[in-house]
Design a protein around this motif. Structure first.
Motif, PDB file in Angstrom:
ATOM      1  N   MET A   1      15.984 -17.689   9.134  1.00  8.51           N
ATOM      2  CA  MET A   1      16.395 -18.719  10.085  1.00  8.51           C
ATOM      3  C   MET A   1      15.408 -18.754  11.245  1.00  8.51           C
ATOM      4  N   ILE A   2      14.941 -19.945  11.591  1.00  3.78           N
ATOM      5  CA  ILE A   2      13.969 -20.101  12.666  1.00  3.78           C
ATOM      6  C   ILE A   2      14.661 -19.964  14.014  1.00  3.78           C
ATOM      7  N   ASN A   3      14.092 -19.131  14.868  1.00  2.00           N
ATOM      8  CA  ASN A   3      14.600 -18.991  16.232  1.00  2.00           C
ATOM      9  C   ASN A   3      13.929 -20.049  17.104  1.00  2.00           C
ATOM     10  N   LYS A   4      14.714 -20.982  17.606  1.00  7.89           N
ATOM     11  CA  LYS A   4      14.169 -22.104  18.373  1.00  7.89           C
ATOM     12  C   LYS A   4      14.252 -21.896  19.884  1.00  7.89           C
ATOM     13  N   LYS A   5      14.631 -20.723  20.297  1.00  7.82           N
ATOM     14  CA  LYS A   5      14.730 -20.413  21.719  1.00  7.82           C
ATOM     15  C   LYS A   5      13.336 -20.277  22.326  1.00  7.82           C
ATOM     16  N   VAL A   6      13.178 -20.809  23.534  1.00  7.76           N
ATOM     17  CA  VAL A   6      11.969 -20.559  24.319  1.00  7.76           C
ATOM     18  C   VAL A   6      12.401 -19.901  25.618  1.00  7.76           C
ATOM     19  N   ASN A   7      11.498 -19.196  26.241  1.00  8.48           N
ATOM     20  CA  ASN A   7      11.877 -18.356  27.376  1.00  8.48           C
ATOM     21  C   ASN A   7      11.865 -19.069  28.716  1.00  8.48           C
ATOM     22  N   THR A   8      11.097 -20.136  28.838  1.00  9.04           N
ATOM     23  CA  THR A   8      10.992 -20.825  30.118  1.00  9.04           C
ATOM     24  C   THR A   8      10.962 -22.332  29.904  1.00  9.04           C
ATOM     25  N   VAL A   9      11.293 -23.075  30.957  1.00 16.00           N
ATOM     26  CA  VAL A   9      11.212 -24.528  30.884  1.00 16.00           C
ATOM     27  C   VAL A   9       9.756 -24.964  30.743  1.00 16.00           C
ATOM     28  N   GLN A  10       8.842 -24.183  31.296  1.00 24.65           N
ATOM     29  CA  GLN A  10       7.424 -24.507  31.165  1.00 24.65           C
ATOM     30  C   GLN A  10       6.990 -24.464  29.701  1.00 24.65           C
ATOM     31  N   GLU A  11       7.469 -23.454  28.984  1.00 27.11           N
ATOM     32  CA  GLU A  11       7.152 -23.341  27.559  1.00 27.11           C
ATOM     33  C   GLU A  11       7.801 -24.475  26.768  1.00 27.11           C
ATOM     34  N   ALA A  12       9.019 -24.835  27.155  1.00 28.20           N
ATOM     35  CA  ALA A  12       9.733 -25.891  26.434  1.00 28.20           C
ATOM     36  C   ALA A  12       9.017 -27.228  26.530  1.00 28.20           C
ATOM     37  N   LEU A  13       8.373 -27.482  27.661  1.00 30.50           N
ATOM     38  CA  LEU A  13       7.753 -28.793  27.881  1.00 30.50           C
ATOM     39  C   LEU A  13       6.258 -28.800  27.611  1.00 30.50           C
ATOM     40  N   GLN A  14       5.758 -27.737  26.993  1.00 30.62           N
ATOM     41  CA  GLN A  14       4.349 -27.743  26.609  1.00 30.62           C
ATOM     42  C   GLN A  14       4.078 -28.913  25.661  1.00 30.62           C
ATOM     43  N   GLY A  15       2.995 -29.592  25.890  1.00 27.99           N
ATOM     44  CA  GLY A  15       2.638 -30.714  25.023  1.00 27.99           C
ATOM     45  C   GLY A  15       2.949 -32.063  25.628  1.00 27.99           C
ATOM     46  N   ILE A  16       3.771 -32.102  26.671  1.00 27.65           N
ATOM     47  CA  ILE A  16       4.035 -33.373  27.341  1.00 27.65           C
ATOM     48  C   ILE A  16       2.836 -33.716  28.216  1.00 27.65           C
ATOM     49  N   GLU A  17       2.279 -34.886  27.982  1.00 27.13           N
ATOM     50  CA  GLU A  17       1.071 -35.294  28.682  1.00 27.13           C
ATOM     51  C   GLU A  17       1.263 -36.639  29.367  1.00 27.13           C
ATOM     52  N   ALA A 196      22.696 -17.262  16.925  1.00 25.54           N
ATOM     53  CA  ALA A 196      23.027 -18.063  15.744  1.00 25.54           C
ATOM     54  C   ALA A 196      24.206 -17.447  15.010  1.00 25.54           C
ATOM     55  N   GLY A 197      25.135 -18.297  14.561  1.00 27.43           N
ATOM     56  CA  GLY A 197      26.320 -17.831  13.860  1.00 27.43           C
ATOM     57  C   GLY A 197      27.512 -17.612  14.768  1.00 27.43           C
ATOM     58  N   THR A 198      27.315 -17.731  16.071  1.00 25.97           N
ATOM     59  CA  THR A 198      28.396 -17.506  17.031  1.00 25.97           C
ATOM     60  C   THR A 198      29.284 -18.733  17.208  1.00 25.97           C
ATOM     61  N   LEU A 199      28.687 -19.924  17.159  1.00 25.51           N
ATOM     62  CA  LEU A 199      29.443 -21.156  17.388  1.00 25.51           C
ATOM     63  C   LEU A 199      30.340 -21.495  16.207  1.00 25.51           C
ATOM     64  N   ASP A 200      31.494 -22.070  16.491  1.00 25.60           N
ATOM     65  CA  ASP A 200      32.402 -22.539  15.450  1.00 25.60           C
ATOM     66  C   ASP A 200      31.767 -23.748  14.764  1.00 25.60           C
ATOM     67  N   PRO A 201      31.477 -23.677  13.464  1.00 30.14           N
ATOM     68  CA  PRO A 201      30.824 -24.789  12.772  1.00 30.14           C
ATOM     69  C   PRO A 201      31.587 -26.108  12.905  1.00 30.14           C
ATOM     70  N   ASN A 202      32.898 -26.058  13.059  1.00 30.06           N
ATOM     71  CA  ASN A 202      33.694 -27.272  13.172  1.00 30.06           C
ATOM     72  C   ASN A 202      33.542 -27.952  14.531  1.00 30.06           C
ATOM     73  N   GLN A 203      32.964 -27.249  15.490  1.00 27.99           N
ATOM     74  CA  GLN A 203      32.792 -27.800  16.834  1.00 27.99           C
ATOM     75  C   GLN A 203      31.376 -28.304  17.098  1.00 27.99           C
ATOM     76  N   ILE A 204      30.452 -28.037  16.197  1.00 26.08           N
ATOM     77  CA  ILE A 204      29.047 -28.393  16.404  1.00 26.08           C
ATOM     78  C   ILE A 204      28.851 -29.901  16.251  1.00 26.08           C
ATOM     79  N   HIS A 205      28.185 -30.510  17.218  1.00 24.94           N
ATOM     80  CA  HIS A 205      27.905 -31.951  17.178  1.00 24.94           C
ATOM     81  C   HIS A 205      26.547 -32.261  16.573  1.00 24.94           C
ATOM     82  N   ILE A 206      25.566 -31.431  16.861  1.00 23.12           N
ATOM     83  CA  ILE A 206      24.222 -31.594  16.312  1.00 23.12           C
ATOM     84  C   ILE A 206      23.832 -30.283  15.648  1.00 23.12           C
TER      85      ILE A 206
END
Length: 210
Positions: A1-17, A196-206
């Motif tokens: 399973m791919i971990n999609k977490k990033v550590n900072t908002v700066q890392e999350a927005l890398q690539g926005i130009e 991952a695996g903590t959320l109730d699958p029936n409650q997930i929207h995306i």
């Protein structure tokens, strides 16, 4: 399973130009990705086209980017309660494309689903329909609207896990979910991040496949 977490908002927005097109979630002042917007202000990213239901207020949300004149075009359905927006629009500094709210949501969903265009009766016979293809369905005239094309979608969720599953709360469900996966890259701010695996699958929207 791919971990999609990033550590900072700066890392999350890398690539926005400069010059990119961004989708930004939120409805009124609910569900706005305020941390990402604050980072865009700090990055001094300019010449942006922003797709959002509204343009924030003078000191919150997209209003902060408008104050710094970082937005060249707003694609929205509601733009009241923002004096700086009004000033820039009337002076010709800001290009504005006003879209019926349902059409705005559907153009996001179409992009999310890979549908290039659709027909809707909303806007027929008004300025909204100018230059667009018109067809009749079941005795009613419709205009063709194209799906949005955006570089980044930036959304705000209530809860999320490291795999990318998201839960939205209350009014924040209006535009945030339909923007997920509707751009080349989606960035999600969450109020609470769990494993991952903590959320109730029936409650997930995306789910993480988007």
């Amino acid at each position: 399973m791919i971990n999609k977490k990033v550590n900072t908002v700066q890392e999350a927005l890398q690539g926005i130009e400069n010059g990119m097109t961004l989708m930004l979630g939120g409805f009124g002042l609910c569900g706005i990705p305020e941390n990402s917007i604050a980072e865009l202000v700090q990055k001094e990213t300019t010449n942006l086209t922003c797709i959002s239901n509204n343009a924030g207020v003078d000191d919150f949300g997209l209003g902060l980017l408008l104050q710094k004149k970082q937005i060249k075009k707003m694609i929205s359905s509601y733009v009241g309660e923002n004096a700086e927006f009004e000033r820039q629009m009337l002076s010709g500094e800001l290009e504005v494309d006003l879209i019926p709210q349902g059409t705005l949501a559907e153009r996001c969903r179409a992009a999310q689903s890979g549908i290039p265009a659709f027909f809707t009766p909303a806007g027929y016979g008004t300025e909204v329909a100018e230059g667009k293809e018109v067809r009749e369905f079941n005795g009613k005239m419709h205009i063709m609207e194209h799906a949005f094309k955006a570089d980044f979608a930036i959304v705000k969720a209530w809860k999320g896990d490291t795999a990318g599953n998201l839960i939205f709360k209350g009014t924040a469900r209006n535009f945030n979910p339909c923007m997920c996966g509707a751009a080349k890259i989606t960035v999600a701010e969450v109020e609470e991040l769990v494993e991952a695996g903590t959320l109730d699958p029936n409650q997930i929207h995306i789910s993480d496949y988007l």
